[in-house]
Design a protein around this motif. Structure first.
Motif, PDB file in Angstrom:
ATOM      1  N   ARG A   1      -0.920 -10.643  12.539  1.00  0.00           N
ATOM      2  CA  ARG A   1      -0.772 -10.841  11.096  1.00  0.00           C
ATOM      3  C   ARG A   1      -2.116 -11.149  10.439  1.00  0.00           C
ATOM      4  N   HIS A   2      -3.026 -11.781  11.187  1.00  0.00           N
ATOM      5  CA  HIS A   2      -4.356 -12.057  10.642  1.00  0.00           C
ATOM      6  C   HIS A   2      -5.146 -10.766  10.470  1.00  0.00           C
ATOM      7  N   LEU A   3      -4.980  -9.856  11.434  1.00  0.00           N
ATOM      8  CA  LEU A   3      -5.675  -8.572  11.316  1.00  0.00           C
ATOM      9  C   LEU A   3      -5.124  -7.782  10.127  1.00  0.00           C
ATOM     10  N   ARG A   4      -3.843  -7.907   9.873  1.00  0.00           N
ATOM     11  CA  ARG A   4      -3.258  -7.209   8.712  1.00  0.00           C
ATOM     12  C   ARG A   4      -3.840  -7.767   7.409  1.00  0.00           C
ATOM     13  N   VAL A   5      -4.078  -9.065   7.365  1.00  0.00           N
ATOM     14  CA  VAL A   5      -4.680  -9.677   6.177  1.00  0.00           C
ATOM     15  C   VAL A   5      -6.086  -9.140   5.958  1.00  0.00           C
ATOM     16  N   VAL A   6      -6.874  -9.054   7.027  1.00  0.00           N
ATOM     17  CA  VAL A   6      -8.244  -8.550   6.910  1.00  0.00           C
ATOM     18  C   VAL A   6      -8.232  -7.114   6.407  1.00  0.00           C
ATOM     19  N   CYS A   7      -7.350  -6.288   6.958  1.00  0.00           N
ATOM     20  CA  CYS A   7      -7.265  -4.886   6.522  1.00  0.00           C
ATOM     21  C   CYS A   7      -6.801  -4.792   5.066  1.00  0.00           C
ATOM     22  N   ALA A   8      -5.885  -5.641   4.664  1.00  0.00           N
ATOM     23  CA  ALA A   8      -5.378  -5.610   3.289  1.00  0.00           C
ATOM     24  C   ALA A   8      -6.490  -5.946   2.304  1.00  0.00           C
ATOM     25  N   ILE A   9      -7.319  -6.928   2.619  1.00  0.00           N
ATOM     26  CA  ILE A   9      -8.427  -7.297   1.730  1.00  0.00           C
ATOM     27  C   ILE A   9      -9.438  -6.162   1.644  1.00  0.00           C
ATOM     28  N   ALA A  10      -9.751  -5.559   2.791  1.00  0.00           N
ATOM     29  CA  ALA A  10     -10.714  -4.449   2.787  1.00  0.00           C
ATOM     30  C   ALA A  10     -10.170  -3.267   2.005  1.00  0.00           C
ATOM     31  N   ASP A  11      -8.884  -2.952   2.176  1.00  0.00           N
ATOM     32  CA  ASP A  11      -8.299  -1.801   1.481  1.00  0.00           C
ATOM     33  C   ASP A  11      -8.204  -2.052  -0.029  1.00  0.00           C
TER      34      ASP A  11
END
Length: 320
Positions: free
Chosen positions: A6-16
């Protein structure tokens, strides 16, 4: 804090999204909550992941490393979940057959027929010396079917609550070394073995009360009884140090002879059990039919038992 998917999903969401504010809107979070979560992730990874200013959020070198791994890992995990779901659904549709069995001649043919007729089915087996243990595993939902034996007319040595159907009932034979003086006889009177030493494998069987009662009717009390596992019992019989009992459908083995007992004083019933209100109930009749076919195979490959049945037509009804 340990890094989670879920932390990796947060990082990807911010980058996207290009900013924490926009990512918070996409994720359905308050901007301060997402900012706090990002800070916890950065502390776990040991560095800043995004440079943030009025123009938005841009990944740092560390952020680019995390993003490159996350964009590989997240789709791979999603693919694993999808594949596992498809497999589980297919297995449920194809059927599951978890079969427990006590020593007997039916299991191999039963498994072969299930696999042959239901190639996508999941078939597993579990062995035990104890019918009671196998019955408990069915009641606990850990097995679907059990193949057990019972001496004479006695019920299976397991808890009530299971549905039972008889697969077959056979006379019990003597198991002698091939060179024994009685090994070639068509039938042997039990009294002729009054001086013999006996051996048995552990578990449910015709030793104890049934065997002792049959010997008493023949006019003697059986001598020493050795108890050991199957291979040890076979070694003792093959070496001539003991005699034993066996199922009439025992697969012929070099060095041993299965010999009928005159008058057939002992009988062994083979039973199939399942939970009547469990998922296995819907296929129980088919599994029972497969078990009967497997039993018929065991009879056909045993010339001595087939010959005995030919001489005792009244017993043909026992091969159900």
């Amino acid at each position: 804090m340990e890094l989670e998917l879920r932390h990796l999903r947060v990082v990807c969401a911010i980058a996207d999204a290009g900013s924490v504010t926009k990512a918070a809107s996409v994720l359905g979070l308050a901007q301060p909550a997402l900012t706090a979560q990002l800070q916890r992730i950065e502390r776990a990874l040991g560095g800043v992941l995004f440079e943030r200013d009025r123009r938005g959020a841009r990944a740092t070198p560390l952020g680019e490393l995390v993003l490159s791994r996350a964009r590989v890992l997240l789709p791979a995990v999603k693919g694993l979940q999808d594949e596992a779901t498809r497999l589980a659904s297919a297995a449920e549709r194809a059927g599951r057959y978890r079969i427990g069995a006590v020593n007997g001649p039916i299991l191999g043919g039963l498994v072969r027929r299930i696999i042959g007729n239901h190639p996508a089915a999941q078939v597993t087996t579990h062995a035990s010396w104890s019918s009671a243990e196998l019955g408990d595993l069915v009641l606990a939902g850990k097995l679907d079917f059990v193949l057990v034996g019972a001496c004479g007319d006695a019920p299976p040595a397991t808890d009530t609550g299971l549905a039972w159907r008889a697969v077959a009932a056979d006379p019990v034979f003597l198991l002698l070394p091939e060179g024994h003086e009685l090994a070639d006889r068509d039938e042997v009177d039990l009294s002729e073995l009054a001086g013999a030493q006996w051996v048995a494998a552990p578990g449910d069987g015709c030793f104890s009360a049934c065997h002792a009662a049959a010997c008493a009717r023949a006019g003697f009390t059986p001598k020493v009884l050795f108890e050991t596992e199957v291979r040890g019992a076979i070694d003792l019989i093959e070496s001539g140090d003991a005699v034993g009992l066996c199922q009439a459908t025992l697969r012929p083995m070099a060095g041993l002879a299965a010999v009928p007992i005159a008058g057939a004083p002992l009988h062994w019933r083979q039973m199939l059990g399942w939970l009547p209100d469990g998922p296995a109930a819907s296929v129980a009749s088919q599994v029972w039919a497969y078990a009967i076919e497997s039993y018929a195979d065991a009879v056909r490959r045993n010339e001595r038992y087939s010959s005995w049945l030919g001489r005792h037509p009244d017993h043909h009804g026992m091969a159900l």
